[in-house]
Design an enzyme around this catalytic site. Structure first.
Site, mmCIF file in Angstrom:
data_model
loop_
_atom_site.group_PDB
_atom_site.id
_atom_site.type_symbol
_atom_site.label_atom_id
_atom_site.label_comp_id
_atom_site.label_asym_id
_atom_site.label_seq_id
_atom_site.Cartn_x
_atom_site.Cartn_y
_atom_site.Cartn_z
ATOM 1 C CE LYS A 1 -37.749 60.395 8.366
ATOM 2 N NZ LYS A 1 -36.485 60.180 9.091
ATOM 3 C CG ASP B 1 -35.766 54.818 8.830
ATOM 4 O OD1 ASP B 1 -35.627 53.838 8.050
ATOM 5 O OD2 ASP B 1 -35.838 54.689 10.067
#
Length: 214
Positions: free
Chosen positions: A124, A142
């Site tokens: 991420k 997320d």
């Protein structure tokens, strides 16, 4: 998990997102690629607002890997003590700063594999840096994107990798660069976890979520 929406519906969703906010911006403050990398690494299990408060005094004095190393782990801790897991994050930031200096000439690499090899940098974080700094159409999934993707049918998936792939596979190429920012902001401020603000949602007529609020 909602069923995957069809292409025309997804196209219209992102056309509306683009019309409402043509150039969506990430909310983590940064000065350059290095401070962006550090800010995103610090944001794990913390809010963007909390990270911004901590880095407001940090980044003016440590905006390069060399300056971060000069500050040292204890000096860094003094700035980020209000952030969760600050000791482990400080260790990782110092370690990644040393690697950047020793192996990358003090520069942040533009490769996902190279970024993910750095301490404390997962997929991420790497995708955020690739997207925001290098302008690659990388999708950083997320909790907000995961929830919105599954709830709405934009990009359903059982884990973050599946949602990332669904975004890449189903969102039109013209919207890929900003897709994750539109989704984060919509998930954070409109399609909230406990009580989505469906009445204020600009895609409520297209969303597959069955339990819409008034």
């Amino acid at each position: 998990m909602a069923a995957q929406l069809d292409y025309p519906t997804i196209h219209e969703i992102f056309r509306r997102f683009q019309a409402a906010e043509p150039e969506p911006q990430g909310e983590l403050h940064h000065l350059n690629a290095f401070t962006l990398l550090v800010a995103v690494a610090l944001s794990a299990q913390a809010t963007d607002a909390g990270v911004n408060r901590a880095t407001a005094a940090l980044f003016p004095i440590a905006d390069t890997p060399e300056k971060m190393l000069a500050l040292g782990e204890e000096g860094l801790i003094a700035h980020i003590r209000t952030i969760g897991l600050y000791r482990n994050k400080a260790k990782n930031v110092i370690k990644l700063s040393r690697i950047l200096v020793e192996h990358y000439g003090g520069q942040v690499p533009s490769s996902r594999a190279a970024l993910q090899s750095l301490p404390g940098v997962g997929r991420k974080t790497a995708n955020v840096v690739l997207n925001m700094w290098w302008r690659f159409p990388a999708q950083a999934v997320d909790t907000h994107i995961f929830r919105l993707g599954n709830r709405s049918g934009i990009a359903p998936g059982r884990d973050v990798v599946a949602v990332e792939r669904a975004i890449e596979d189903h969102i039109p190429a013209e919207f890929q660069l900003h897709a994750h920012h539109w989704m984060i902001l919509h998930g954070r401020y409109v399609c909230k976890a406990r009580k989505p603000a469906c009445g204020a949602c600009l895609i409520r007529d297209l969303c597959a979520y069955e339990e819409k609020t008034l």
